[in-house]
Design a protein around this motif. Structure first.
Motif, PDB file in Angstrom:
ATOM      1  N   PRO A   1     -28.630   0.582  43.178  1.00  7.32           N
ATOM      2  CA  PRO A   1     -27.227   0.930  42.988  1.00  7.32           C
ATOM      3  C   PRO A   1     -26.728   0.517  41.602  1.00  7.32           C
ATOM      4  N   ARG A   2     -25.845   1.325  41.042  1.00 14.92           N
ATOM      5  CA  ARG A   2     -25.331   1.078  39.698  1.00 14.92           C
ATOM      6  C   ARG A   2     -24.336  -0.075  39.665  1.00 14.92           C
ATOM      7  N   GLU A   3     -23.468  -0.156  40.684  1.00 17.64           N
ATOM      8  CA  GLU A   3     -22.470  -1.226  40.660  1.00 17.64           C
ATOM      9  C   GLU A   3     -22.959  -2.435  41.442  1.00 17.64           C
ATOM     10  N   ARG A   4     -22.488  -3.576  41.034  1.00 16.70           N
ATOM     11  CA  ARG A   4     -22.904  -4.837  41.620  1.00 16.70           C
ATOM     12  C   ARG A   4     -22.210  -5.035  42.972  1.00 16.70           C
ATOM     13  N   GLY A   5     -22.936  -5.536  43.947  1.00 19.00           N
ATOM     14  CA  GLY A   5     -22.363  -5.832  45.249  1.00 19.00           C
ATOM     15  C   GLY A   5     -21.615  -7.158  45.211  1.00 19.00           C
ATOM     16  N   LEU A   6     -21.059  -7.526  46.349  1.00 24.82           N
ATOM     17  CA  LEU A   6     -20.309  -8.774  46.434  1.00 24.82           C
ATOM     18  C   LEU A   6     -21.268  -9.956  46.530  1.00 24.82           C
ATOM     19  N   ALA A   7     -20.942 -10.991  45.789  1.00 29.86           N
ATOM     20  CA  ALA A   7     -21.687 -12.242  45.890  1.00 29.86           C
ATOM     21  C   ALA A   7     -21.153 -13.017  47.083  1.00 29.86           C
ATOM     22  N   PRO A   8     -21.898 -13.981  47.602  1.00 27.84           N
ATOM     23  CA  PRO A   8     -21.430 -14.727  48.768  1.00 27.84           C
ATOM     24  C   PRO A   8     -20.105 -15.450  48.545  1.00 27.84           C
ATOM     25  N   ASP A   9     -19.827 -15.865  47.313  1.00 28.13           N
ATOM     26  CA  ASP A   9     -18.581 -16.603  47.072  1.00 28.13           C
ATOM     27  C   ASP A   9     -17.450 -15.715  46.555  1.00 28.13           C
ATOM     28  N   ASP A  10     -17.664 -14.399  46.458  1.00 31.97           N
ATOM     29  CA  ASP A  10     -16.606 -13.483  46.026  1.00 31.97           C
ATOM     30  C   ASP A  10     -15.598 -13.268  47.144  1.00 31.97           C
ATOM     31  N   ASP A  11     -14.360 -12.950  46.767  1.00 37.43           N
ATOM     32  CA  ASP A  11     -13.339 -12.596  47.747  1.00 37.43           C
ATOM     33  C   ASP A  11     -13.587 -11.177  48.243  1.00 37.43           C
ATOM     34  N   LEU A  12     -13.287 -10.957  49.520  1.00 38.65           N
ATOM     35  CA  LEU A  12     -13.450  -9.621  50.077  1.00 38.65           C
ATOM     36  C   LEU A  12     -12.325  -8.726  49.572  1.00 38.65           C
ATOM     37  N   PRO A  13     -12.578  -7.420  49.458  1.00 39.72           N
ATOM     38  CA  PRO A  13     -11.544  -6.515  48.958  1.00 39.72           C
ATOM     39  C   PRO A  13     -10.319  -6.478  49.864  1.00 39.72           C
ATOM     40  N   ARG A  14      -9.190  -6.168  49.263  1.00 39.09           N
ATOM     41  CA  ARG A  14      -7.924  -6.125  49.990  1.00 39.09           C
ATOM     42  C   ARG A  14      -7.973  -5.080  51.109  1.00 39.09           C
ATOM     43  N   GLU A  15      -8.636  -3.953  50.866  1.00 39.32           N
ATOM     44  CA  GLU A  15      -8.727  -2.892  51.869  1.00 39.32           C
ATOM     45  C   GLU A  15      -9.421  -3.385  53.141  1.00 39.32           C
ATOM     46  N   TYR A  16     -10.383  -4.256  52.967  1.00 40.88           N
ATOM     47  CA  TYR A  16     -11.097  -4.805  54.118  1.00 40.88           C
ATOM     48  C   TYR A  16     -10.127  -5.577  55.015  1.00 40.88           C
ATOM     49  N   TRP A  17      -9.326  -6.455  54.425  1.00 43.63           N
ATOM     50  CA  TRP A  17      -8.384  -7.266  55.197  1.00 43.63           C
ATOM     51  C   TRP A  17      -7.307  -6.403  55.832  1.00 43.63           C
TER      52      TRP A  17
END
Length: 131
Positions: A28-44
């Motif tokens: 994949p071209r874009e980087r995924g979420l790291a374990p310590d990253d905040d989840l996206p607002r859309e998810y919440w």
């Protein structure tokens, strides 16, 4: 036994380059979420908009008393021998009492008809799966 060398199992350099090129294409071209990253607002937002978010957690059917279970036919299976035992809730309440826990009743039903007897206490009996 054959006298073929072990190298027949190894891909040729040309095959390895071809496999590497396929792997590079599928990265994949874009980087995924790291374990310590905040989840996206859309998810919440999606999580909180779920109608079941405010519901009380359900009690597992194995931990319910017979008088609390809404189903009329109770079914318990065995992970070990794949048997399924069914009993009507009214019959189970009559035999074991309305305050009996379904997991205890299911375990007794399986144990009474168990076919996996080895003679060792640790290995004997069925492994219930409440449905």
């Amino acid at each position: 036994m054959t006298n073929r060398p072990a190298s027949w199992r190894m891909p040729t350099p040309k095959q390895m380059e071809k496999m590497a090129a396929l792997v590079r294409k599928s990265v994949p071209r874009e980087r995924g979420l790291a374990p310590d990253d905040d989840l996206p607002r859309e998810y919440w937002e999606a999580l909180l908009a779920d109608p079941g978010a405010d519901a009380e957690p359900a009690i597992p059917s194995g931990g319910m008393r017979l008088s609390q279970i809404p189903q009329h036919v109770l079914r318990v299976g065995c992970h070990r021998c794949a048997r399924v035992v069914e009993i009507q809730r009214a019959d189970a309440a009559r035999l074991y009492g309305p305050d009996a826990l379904w997991k205890d009743v299911g375990q007794r039903l399986l144990d009474n008809t168990c076919t996996q007897r080895t003679g060792r206490h640790e290995e004997d009996g069925c492994w219930p799966a409440f449905e």
